[in-house]
Design a protein around this motif. Structure first.
Motif, PDB file in Angstrom:
ATOM      1  N   ASP A 517       0.829  -1.199   0.196  1.00  0.00           N
ATOM      2  CA  ASP A 517       0.100   0.038  -0.126  1.00  0.00           C
ATOM      3  C   ASP A 517       0.855   1.262  -0.068  1.00  0.00           C
ATOM      4  O   ASP A 517       0.387   2.273  -0.744  1.00  0.00           O
ATOM      5  CB  ASP A 517      -1.166   0.008   1.252  1.00  0.00           C
ATOM      6  N   ARG A 521       0.775   4.163  -2.935  1.00  0.00           N
ATOM      7  CA  ARG A 521       0.610   5.623  -2.438  1.00  0.00           C
ATOM      8  C   ARG A 521       1.860   6.539  -2.902  1.00  0.00           C
ATOM      9  O   ARG A 521       1.669   7.682  -3.516  1.00  0.00           O
ATOM     10  CB  ARG A 521       0.410   5.618  -1.036  1.00  0.00           C
ATOM     11  N   ARG A 538      -2.851  -1.590  -7.388  1.00  0.00           N
ATOM     12  CA  ARG A 538      -3.124  -2.503  -6.206  1.00  0.00           C
ATOM     13  C   ARG A 538      -3.775  -3.832  -6.724  1.00  0.00           C
ATOM     14  O   ARG A 538      -3.267  -4.704  -6.035  1.00  0.00           O
ATOM     15  CB  ARG A 538      -4.041  -1.582  -5.112  1.00  0.00           C
TER      16      ARG A 538
END
Length: 571
Positions: A517, A521, A538
């Protein structure tokens, strides 16, 4: 133009290639294409390279990750190949010390096995002699007692002794990438996610290609005096586009490797041994893991996404448990794995393991040059043969000579000594520098093992991510590493960072999951991804992890690939 090998420069590179005819266009961004780009740029040939996915994403990231001389080629009587790869191994060890690591190998000898004690002794002696192995690394023959002292986990029944000889471990994806970066530094135009869709012809000759940027959807026409097809398992598909798929063809075989935690298979060093069905398998310790491989089975499925099956896994587990009977590996012990395809050249009447690993060059009526076959260790000589051919033709057409191959003298990006004569001293300096900058020693060590002297470029980014007066935290270290990956390694997707730039999905899969994650990001911030882009990234990671954790029973159960598409709007 910014000279960095950056994801931000991809459009500029494609535009530059489209604006002026190249001397040479290479299709395929694996180790062979990288070697060709390096050799050509070193000789002053204006070269461009297109890769439809990421660099090294096919066979060049899915090998046994060894720079080895090929002991079994000696068994097949291929003296010339053993000689050549022995020399190449020594050159790579000198020029890429950050990625070519000595891995002494044990060859246990059993009563009734493939290799007898005397035959092994003579074979390894000849092997060392042919390969020009240095005296300190020449083979030793060990007694049964010496063998068990060295590797107490080996099966004792029927053990007569062992040969002890040198091979070298590598990270094939990183080696491919660092050779690309070296070629780039010498003027090569190189871009990933650029899909060649068709050839452009003039008077029956291939003079260019149509290319689509898979990230932006933009199309380009790129022209070149010479075009080389170096696409590994895909070469026949490219030949088909050229209407030149005739005569010799590829025969694809699949090789699978399994990864287990070191404590589950705590071998003290690498070994190469017989399986009950007469094949040979490697067991290689690497940091906190041990990996084993490989299989060698005929492959006829979709070539973009070869998969490990339960049958493959069970075959290797049986082989390891037969050789190390006290280990008792189970399915649940396999933490990761990979499957890759070998692009061999078909020979009538030969099985997968008997086919030659030699390379061959095919030239079509349109002038398309195809390089097929070969192996990781021999990539530099394969490149030399191709570039010799191209240079001779260009020289005749342009009336100017090109230099001969000098890539045996080129230090690969990351392998520089920074003023030290000894690379080990260089590593020590890098380690001390990193720790002095506030990076924990284990992260510094991982960076040095991954990037070599290019670790300095990550150090240079630390002040930009550090909060004033504060210690560096994990996210800031990751941010610096990702900044380097994007701006100097043309990293454009999260999966490519986790699999190809770091090897985490192979050797540290829990770390890959934990960091996924944050990687999406932070990369999204650097590359301007939309929310839809982030979701797609993702989903691509989830797809990759799913292929690691959920194995089909056999090839027939593998559904066509449905991993997320990579096209995004232009940023």
């Amino acid at each position: 133009m910014d000279t960095h090998f950056s994801a931000h420069n991809r459009t500029a590179v494609l535009t530059r290639m489209a604006e002026k005819e190249l001397d040479l266009l290479v299709i395929g961004g694996g180790i062979t294409g990288a070697g060709i780009a390096l050799d050509a740029s070193q000789r002053g040939i204006r070269v461009g390279l297109l890769e439809k996915s990421d660099f090294g994403s096919g066979t060049s990231s899915r090998s046994t990750k060894l720079i080895h001389g090929g002991l079994r080629y000696l068994k097949q009587g291929d003296v010339k190949l053993v000689q050549e790869v022995g020399r190449e191994r020594a050159i790579l060890y000198k020029n890429a010390p950050h990625l070519v690591i000595a891995a002494p190998m044990l060859l246990p000898i059993y009563k009734g096995g493939t290799y007898g004690y005397l035959a092994s002794s003579v074979g390894l002696y000849v092997y060392d002699w042919l390969a020009g192995v240095e005296r300190k690394e020449r083979r030793k023959m060990l007694s049964r007692e010496e063998t068990l002292r060295l590797e107490p986990l080996l099966k004792k029944e029927g053990l007569k002794g062992a040969g002890f000889y040198y091979e070298y471990r590598t990270d094939d994806a990183r080696l491919t990438l660092d050779i690309m970066k070296t070629a780039w530094s010498k003027g090569a135009n190189i871009v990933n996610y650029a899909n060649m869709t068709e050839f452009i012809y003039r008077n029956g000759k291939a003079v260019g290609v149509k290319v689509t940027d898979r990230h932006t959807g933009e199309s380009y026409d790129i022209y070149a005096k010479k075009i080389v097809n170096a696409t590994g398992p895909w070469v026949d598909g490219v030949r088909k586009l050229d209407n030149s798929l005739k005569g010799k063809r590829l025969y694809l075989t699949k090789g699978v490797h399994l990864v287990v935690e070191k404590e589950k298979l705590p071998v003290t060093q690498s070994a190469y041994f017989d399986t009950p069905d007469g094949r040979m398998v490697f067991v290689i310790p690497r940091g906190k893991i041990t990996y084993v491989g490989t299989t060698d089975t005929s492959y006829k499925q979709e070539i973009d996404q070869p998969r490990t099956t339960k049958e493959d896994r069970n075959y290797l587990l049986r082989a390891v448990n037969a050789m190390f009977p006290d280990v008792k590996l189970e399915e649940k012990d396999v933490v990761s794995h990979w499957a890759g395809l070998r692009p061999l050249i078909y020979e009538e009447g030969k099985g997968p393991s008997e086919l030659s690993r030699k390379d061959e060059i095919f030239i079509s009526d349109s002038g398309l040059i195809t390089i097929a076959g070969g192996k990781l260790t021999g990539f530099r000589k394969m490149a030399e043969k191709v570039v010799d051919l191209v240079a001779e033709d260009l020289s005749k057409a342009q009336g100017r000579p090109f230099d001969t191959c000098k890539t045996d003298q080129v230090v690969v990006s990351g392998g520089e000594r920074l003023g030290h004569t000894d690379y080990e001293a260089c590593k020590q300096e890098l380690l001390e520098t990193g720790v002095s900058k506030g990076v924990d020693a284990s992260t510094v060590q991982e960076w040095i093992d991954t990037y070599g002297t290019n670790t300095q470029h990550i150090y240079n980014r630390l002040e930009a991510v550090r909060e004033k007066g504060q210690k560096l935290n994990e996210e800031q270290l990751l941010r610096a590493q990702l900044s380097y990956a994007i701006e100097e390694e043309m990293t454009t997707t999260a999966v490519d960072f986790l699999r190809l730039r770091t090897g985490w999905t192979y050797f540290q899969v829990k770390k890959a999951e934990a960091k996924a994650d944050a990687v999406v990001r932070l990369m999204g911030e650097k590359l301007g991804w939309s929310e839809a882009d982030r979701e797609r990234e993702r989903a691509a990671i989830d797809h990759l992890l799913d292929t690691i954790y959920n194995l089909p029973q056999n090839e027939d159960e593998i559904a066509p690939s449905s991993h997320p598409h990579t096209t995004r709007k232009a940023q």
